[in-house]
Design a protein around this motif. Structure first.
Motif, mmCIF file in Angstrom:
data_model
loop_
_atom_site.group_PDB
_atom_site.id
_atom_site.type_symbol
_atom_site.label_atom_id
_atom_site.label_comp_id
_atom_site.label_asym_id
_atom_site.label_seq_id
_atom_site.Cartn_x
_atom_site.Cartn_y
_atom_site.Cartn_z
ATOM 1 N N ALA A 65 0.855 -1.189 0.000
ATOM 2 C CA ALA A 65 0.000 0.000 0.000
ATOM 3 C C ALA A 65 0.887 1.233 0.000
ATOM 4 N N LEU A 66 0.852 1.996 -1.100
ATOM 5 C CA LEU A 66 1.648 3.221 -1.200
ATOM 6 C C LEU A 66 0.817 4.387 -0.664
ATOM 7 N N CYS A 67 1.256 4.934 0.489
ATOM 8 C CA CYS A 67 0.502 5.995 1.167
ATOM 9 C C CYS A 67 1.192 7.335 0.959
ATOM 10 N N ARG A 68 0.458 8.299 0.459
ATOM 11 C CA ARG A 68 1.007 9.636 0.215
ATOM 12 C C ARG A 68 0.528 10.572 1.324
ATOM 13 N N THR A 83 5.876 4.449 1.746
ATOM 14 C CA THR A 83 5.693 5.901 1.680
ATOM 15 C C THR A 83 6.112 6.381 0.305
ATOM 16 N N GLU A 84 5.941 7.663 0.056
ATOM 17 C CA GLU A 84 6.282 8.222 -1.263
ATOM 18 C C GLU A 84 7.755 8.068 -1.590
ATOM 19 N N ASN A 85 8.600 7.931 -0.559
ATOM 20 C CA ASN A 85 10.054 7.821 -0.787
ATOM 21 C C ASN A 85 10.487 6.391 -1.063
#
Length: 913
Positions: free
Chosen positions: A782-785, A813-815
């Motif tokens: 899950a990519l959370c911004r 995370t975004e990174n």
């Protein structure tokens, strides 16, 4: 508890319990006279080759009563099996003694007030029933061209939709005048020919005569600007005052002879001439054409658009005929009915039918209430015959009728009117239109005309529920009679349900074989059984063949046992179709399967609650796990929406709400989410297990009460099995328990919003699984911004894993670098999910999926951009709307960026390969 749900077993259990509780009452019958007469007369003809006239009135009524006793309870038995909550002790039959007295009283009062009168009028005559019928009992078939139709009583089809031209010879050898008609047989009753006074072609014929070719009758050529259009046809119109509504008015204006040429059963009488006497009217149609041809007077036949009136009960072609009948002057009552709806004293639901109400009542005509039938309420009128009368035929003097409550009162009135005269009385043999007595029902069922306690307490009633097809037959009559005789509207709301048709949208008809008995759906029936029921009906041999073919086509495997609950739920869900329900039995079968799912859910719950579980009197929602708080919050929302929908008579919305909660929130999410708590005996989950048990019990108990009005049998059965709280004051039956209402403490909007995101993520992860995957569990990401969305996903991480059936969910995370070999889905601008396919990734399919999602978002973006850029938007749109639109636009652009990034990674993967 049985492993499988059985509708019949559940319903038997319900009846056994309900009957023992003393709440159950038996039912009996009510019947509509015209329908009964058609059915019984068909039966007599089929079995004994007799008509009702062959049998005589007394014997025929005896046959009708036998039929009523045998079959009259069918409808009420269907209602009982459908679970209708009725006070059976108040059942009333419109022809019982109390209702019959009330019908007589209403007729007498309306006559005294000048609203009922007797007159010679052109009426709609049904030659099969041999009676007059009202305007709204006539269906109109629009014919665009020549059409052959089957007419009752005729072996061959009859031609309609044509205009036949023929000539009348003029007197003194002046030539001929050509006229045209769609009903050539009526020329036998012509008494004039009309032309337009300004039509120069016929100026020389004004006041002259044509000669009837078959009887020598002189037909005056009259001028009538109101009827004749000189530009249509020949500009000359044949006039048959006794058999055409327009000609009837012309006949009155010009004092013409009114010559009836038909017998009551539709044959040509002696007025039609010896050449045609005794012929059925449509046989005479052909014979008249041939006779005209022999005389050289026939001209031609052309196709012609026309509207053909047929009786809604017998399908016989309606014949306009002059008959002495009793009429109700509806003008003032109709105005009162219009005012009642306009002022909202009566609310019609759905509201769209108010316009139909206005259109009909604004154009109402006097109501013909007498019927030449033998089953119904006798007209309370007696004809006075004086000893010295030359003409002693019943009804020969229209002024001799006396309306009274009984013969004794009529005799006293006659003695006053004709003092010292020797006289005798004969009651009118006619009966009243069935809708006359039905129109009084809201009054008579409460004891009117007596001033009863019921009448004072319950009139006006609250809601009338009925079919939209009898809005005028019944509802309008009840409103008019209620206002006139009861002094108030009979009910405050009218709910009109849709008409049930077959799955193909066709009207249900015995002759088509597409009629579905609700008991056949409830109990199930084999194809053999369906065909046998057709054979036991009143169909003629040709209709039986068609009906059987229809049954075989629609139900090749018969009808599966669905049970009452599934049928009820399906019919209510169908009400979203507004004016008609195209009933597909497969949908009912689907709801029967859903009942089985409910049964299994309760079985699971009972297993998890345990044999010794006792529900608490109260629960502290604040100490519950998030999933428990969520299910109670969405249950609360479902309760609110269901109650609101019921109050607004939007029953389909209510079923949709309840179904969605049970199926998609309780069964698919909550029960699945709490299963891990019960798979382990670890003390770590003890608090969660206890809260889950309490929450599960609350959901089941409340959810069953919420569902009960729609599915009474299965909900009663399951509710009775639930454990009871200690010292509870629970009712004996779910039916008499309180309906659920909102619980303020359960509402948790924040949690619902979080769960919406979680469930969207679960659905997106599920959608990424290849069709070939069975039980394989894959890694998900899950990519959370942003921190807020990351915290939400972190909180529900184990729930997402459980519901989406993945082995692990890693939060990025975004990174963080997104993993390789992953399928991608965008949940929202802040969240994307990935499913690692490890060599199973179909790049073409993934690219197509991204393209479709991109196209979908671009369309939304384009529409929103056009709205924002529209002239006057910034000046006229409220500030909060503009801010919301900009937020939506930003979110859409961000989603496009996410998709673009996913496409680049996919391209890179393809390049590396």
């Amino acid at each position: 508890m049985a492993k499988q749900y059985s509708p019949s077993a559940v319903e038997k259990s319900w009846y056994a319990w309900w009957e023992s509780s003393g709440y159950f009452c038996a039912d009996s019958a009510s019947t509509k006279p015209p329908f009964v007469i058609v059915v019984v007369e068909k039966k007599l003809m089929r079995e004994r080759k007799l008509t009702r006239h062959d049998l005589g009135r007394e014997n025929f009524v005896s046959e009708v009563l036998k039929w009523k006793d045998q079959y009259g309870g069918t409808i009420l038995n269907q209602l009982r099996r459908l679970g209708a909550s009725l006070d059976w002790s108040r059942e009333a039959f419109t022809m019982d003694e109390q209702r019959s007295k009330a019908v007589t009283e209403a007729f007498v009062r309306l006559h005294k007030e000048g609203l009922i009168y007797r007159d010679y009028r052109l009426v709609n005559w049904d030659c099969t029933l041999r009676t007059a019928i009202s305007d709204i009992e006539v269906d109109h078939i629009d014919l665009k061209e020549e059409t052959m139709l089957k007419v009752p009583g005729y072996a061959n089809e009859v031609q309609f939709g044509v205009l036949i031209s023929f000539a009348y010879p003029l007197e003194e050898g002046l030539g001929e005048i050509v006229v045209a008609t769609t009903r050539i047989e009526t020329m036998l009753g012509d008494t004039a020919i009309a032309v337009h006074p300004e039509d120069k072609r016929y100026k020389h014929l004004h006041g002259r005569y044509a000669v009837h070719p078959f009887n020598g009758r002189k037909l005056k050529i009259i001028c009538d600007a109101e009827l004749v259009d000189p530009t249509f046809g020949t500009g000359a119109v044949k006039i048959t005052p006794a058999h055409d509504p327009n000609d009837f008015e012309v006949g009155k204006r010009h004092n013409l002879d009114f010559i009836n040429i038909f017998t009551d059963d539709g044959k040509i009488n002696s007025n039609g001439g010896a050449q045609f006497e005794g012929m059925p009217r449509f046989t005479a149609r052909v014979a008249v054409i041939e006779a005209l041809k022999e005389k050289g007077l026939y001209k031609d036949t052309k196709k012609n658009e026309m509207s053909l009136g047929v009786c809604s009960r017998t399908n016989d072609v309606v014949e306009p005929m002059i008959k002495p009948q009793w009429f109700v002057n509806c003008n003032s009552m109709a105005k009162a009915g219009l005012d009642a709806v306009r002022s909202k004293k009566i609310e019609i639901i759905p509201q769209q039918y108010e316009q139909d109400w206005y259109r009909w009542l604004e154009n109402i005509r006097d109501w013909c209430v007498s019927r030449q039938l033998w089953w119904g309420h006798r007209v309370p009128a007696w004809y006075v015959t004086l000893e010295d009368d030359q003409d002693k035929n019943l009804g020969s003097d229209n002024n001799r009728w006396i309306v009274a409550r009984n013969e004794s009162d009529a005799n006293l009135e006659a003695q006053k009117k004709y003092p010292g005269k020797k006289l005798w009385l004969d009651q009118d043999p006619d009966v009243l239109d069935t809708w006359f007595s039905s129109g009084l029902f809201p009054l008579t069922v409460l004891g009117w005309p007596s001033d009863t306690a019921d009448l004072r307490a319950f009139y006006p009633t609250s809601v009338l529920e009925t079919g939209l097809d009898i809005l005028f037959f019944w509802v309008a009559r009840m409103v008019m009679m209620g206002l006139q005789l009861g002094g108030n509207v009979p009910f405050e709301k009218v709910y009109l349900h849709p008409m049930i048709r077959d799955a193909h949208g066709r009207k249900m008809s015995k002759s088509l074989g597409n009629v579905v008995d609700p008991l056949e759906v409830i109990n199930g029936m084999s194809l053999e059984g369906l065909l046998k029921r057709l054979e036991e009906g009143n169909l003629d041999p040709n209709e039986l063949i068609i009906a059987k073919e229809g049954k075989k086509k629609d139900f090749p495997d018969g009808i599966a046992e669905c049970g009452t609950d599934a049928l009820r739920f399906a019919l209510i869900a169908y009400t979203s179709q507004s004016d008609r329900i195209n009933l597909d039995i497969k949908r009912v079968v689907g709801y029967r399967q859903w009942c089985n799912k409910l049964w299994n859910a309760i079985r699971f719950a009972m297993g998890k609650l345990g044999d010794h579980y006792t529900p608490p009197a109260t629960v502290d929602v604040s100490r519950m796990p998030p999933i428990c708080k969520w299910i109670l919050s969405v249950l609360n929302k479902a309760i609110g929406k269901t109650v609101t929908s019921l109050e607004a008579y939007k029953f389909s919305d209510a079923t949709s709400t309840i179904y969605s909660w049970w199926q998609y929130q309780l069964c698919d999410v909550f029960i699945e989410a709490i299963k891990p708590y019960f798979f382990s005996d670890s003390q770590e989950f003890e608090s969660a297990r206890a809260a889950s048990r309490d929450t599960l019990w609350i959901c089941l108990e409340t959810g069953l009460r919420l569902l009960h009005p729609f599915m009474p049998y299965v909900t009663e059965e399951l509710w009775q099995r639930l454990p009871q709280p200690k010292d509870s004051c629970r009712k004996d039956s779910i039916m008499i328990s309180e309906y659920p209402s909102l619980v303020k403490e359960w509402t948790n909007d924040r949690l619902e919003n979080e769960m919406d995101i979680v469930l969207d993520a679960v659905n997106r992860i599920r959608s990424l699984k290849p069709p070939t995957d069975s039980n394989e569990r894959r890694h998900a990401f899950a990519l959370c911004r942003g921190q807020e969305i990351a915290a939400t996903i972190q909180c529900y991480q184990s729930l997402i894993v459980s519901l989406s059936s993945v082995s692990h969910l890693k939060i990025l995370t975004e990174n963080d670098e997104t993993p390789a070999d992953c399928a991608t889905a965008v949940v929202n601008k802040d969240l994307s999910v990935y499913l690692q396919l490890q060599g199973a990734l179909n790049t073409d399919a993934e690219r197509e999926k991204l393209r479709k999602k991109k196209d979908e978002i671009q369309k939304l973006q384009h529409a929103l951009t056009q709205k924002i850029d529209a002239s006057g938007y910034r000046e006229k749109a409220p500030q909060n709307v503009q801010e919301e639109d900009m937020r939506k636009l930003t979110a859409l652009l961000e989603q496009l960026e996410v998709i673009s990034e996913a496409e680049k990674k996919l391209d890179a993967k393809i390049g590396n390969n």
